[in-house]
Design an enzyme around this catalytic site. Structure first.
Site, PDB file in Angstrom:
ATOM      1  N   ARG A  55      -3.850  -3.766  -3.711  1.00 32.45           N
ATOM      2  CA  ARG A  55      -4.575  -5.153  -3.165  1.00 32.45           C
ATOM      3  C   ARG A  55      -3.444  -6.087  -2.329  1.00 32.45           C
ATOM      4  O   ARG A  55      -3.771  -6.439  -1.355  1.00 32.45           O
ATOM      5  CB  ARG A  55      -5.314  -5.787  -4.128  1.00 32.45           C
ATOM      6  CG  ARG A  55      -6.112  -7.211  -3.749  1.00 32.45           C
ATOM      7  CD  ARG A  55      -6.531  -7.768  -4.916  1.00 32.45           C
ATOM      8  NE  ARG A  55      -5.703  -8.278  -5.686  1.00 32.45           N
ATOM      9  CZ  ARG A  55      -5.306  -9.494  -5.915  1.00 32.45           C
ATOM     10  NH1 ARG A  55      -5.864 -10.425  -4.860  1.00 32.45           N
ATOM     11  NH2 ARG A  55      -4.365  -9.848  -6.606  1.00 32.45           N
TER      12      ARG A  55
ATOM     13  N   CYS B 163      -1.879 -13.150  -7.766  1.00 32.38           N
ATOM     14  CA  CYS B 163      -1.690 -11.928  -7.054  1.00 32.38           C
ATOM     15  C   CYS B 163      -1.050 -10.632  -8.214  1.00 32.38           C
ATOM     16  O   CYS B 163      -0.811  -9.579  -7.582  1.00 32.38           O
ATOM     17  CB  CYS B 163      -0.644 -11.885  -5.985  1.00 32.38           C
ATOM     18  SG  CYS B 163      -1.147 -13.139  -4.935  1.00 32.38           S
TER      19      CYS B 163
END
Length: 312
Positions: free
Chosen positions: A215, A174
């Site tokens: 995101r 991530c």
């Protein structure tokens, strides 16, 4: 990464690519052999990752790309063996990508002379978690931050109206490190003035960083607040899932974010190429691998002429 096996394979791949770079620099006849061997081991590495991405992560995009990378790596090795020397540039890029990425993946926390040093992975995850928390709060959301499975304070806790607890963790995947490593490797691999290389990095890295925080914020909020509970039964069937609360995660992460990530990488590549057209050698090689046709992208994209910086 899937575990110790893929970690070991990854280091073996990077070691072989670096050996090929060194032998090429020394104009050794063995440079081609070492680099072709690196691509063969690279194919084994991607094959080992296919089950992890496809069945553990349940990611169609990453699973497909990992599977496609197996024959692609073997094909690159064959073309290099057959004399396509431009692929040495792509090989250098992969070597640098590995050098940038693997320390964060594999180096643990250390204690040196009584001083505790956190793992590179923890430092990067903690930073990304903090930035994601800041972005969520900026949008008016305040999930509780709790300790995740890795022992890091990297997990956002949401509670639905029905009292169900949803946990969203920031992990190494991530952080945007993978995409940043790709561009660092590409930019480092080509022969160009340092000034333009640094400008290319100044374009790619901030864009990737900002898009990545967007995101993680998007996925976290959509999953935590259950904003995409659409076609629940169908989505669970497609992803082989059983938890209806994960439908928003599957759609926001595995579908929307991963598809948009590919689009974003293409866009960033275009911007970087305008500053560093030498990268077109790699892009043209990749297109040749896919289509078996030669391309002259400099003329097609109508890129501006670049002159080398004085003193670079």
């Amino acid at each position: 990464m899937a575990g110790p096996l893929t970690d070991a394979l990854a280091w073996a791949v990077v070691g072989l690519f670096l050996l090929g770079v060194l032998l090429r620099w020394r104009e050794s006849d063995h440079a081609r052999t070492a680099t072709v061997g690196a691509w063969a081991v690279f194919a084994v590495f991607w094959a080992a990752l296919v089950p992890h991405f496809a069945f553990v992560q349940k990611s169609f995009v990453e699973g497909f790309l990992s599977l496609a990378a197996v024959p692609a790596s073997l094909y690159v090795g064959y073309l290099l063996y057959d004399g396509r020397d431009s692929l040495f540039v792509l090989s250098r890029a992969v070597a640098v990508m590995g050098v940038v990425y693997l320390p964060f993946e594999t180096i643990p926390a250390l204690t040196v002379w009584g001083l505790s040093l956190p793992s590179p992975r923890y430092v990067l995850i903690a930073h990304t978690t903090g930035q994601t928390q800041w972005a969520m709060e900026l949008l008016g959301y305040s999930p509780t931050l709790v300790e995740g499975e890795q022992g890091y304070l990297n997990t956002f806790k949401f509670v639905t109206e029905g009292g169900h607890t949803i946990l969203f963790s920031i992990i190494l995947a991530c952080t945007g490190l993978g995409s940043i490593a790709i561009f660092v490797g590409l930019i480092a691999a080509v022969e160009a003035p340092l000034g333009r290389k640094f400008r290319a990095l100044a374009i790619a890295v901030p864009i990737i960083y900002v898009l990545n925080i967007a995101r993680t914020t998007f996925i976290g909020l959509v999953f935590g607040k259950q904003y995409m509970q659409w076609f629940v039964d169908e989505v669970l069937f497609l992803f082989g899932g059983t938890d209806p609360y994960k439908v928003s995660f599957y759609l926001s992460d595995r579908v929307i974010s991963q598809v948009l990530a590919v689009v974003a990488l293409v866009g960033v590549t275009y911007l970087v190429v305008r500053e560093l057209p030498e990268l077109l050698t790699i892009v043209e090689d990749v297109l040749y691998l896919i289509t078996r046709e030669e391309y002259d992208l400099r003329e097609t994209l109508d890129l501006p002429e670049r002159t080398d910086d004085i003193g670079s």
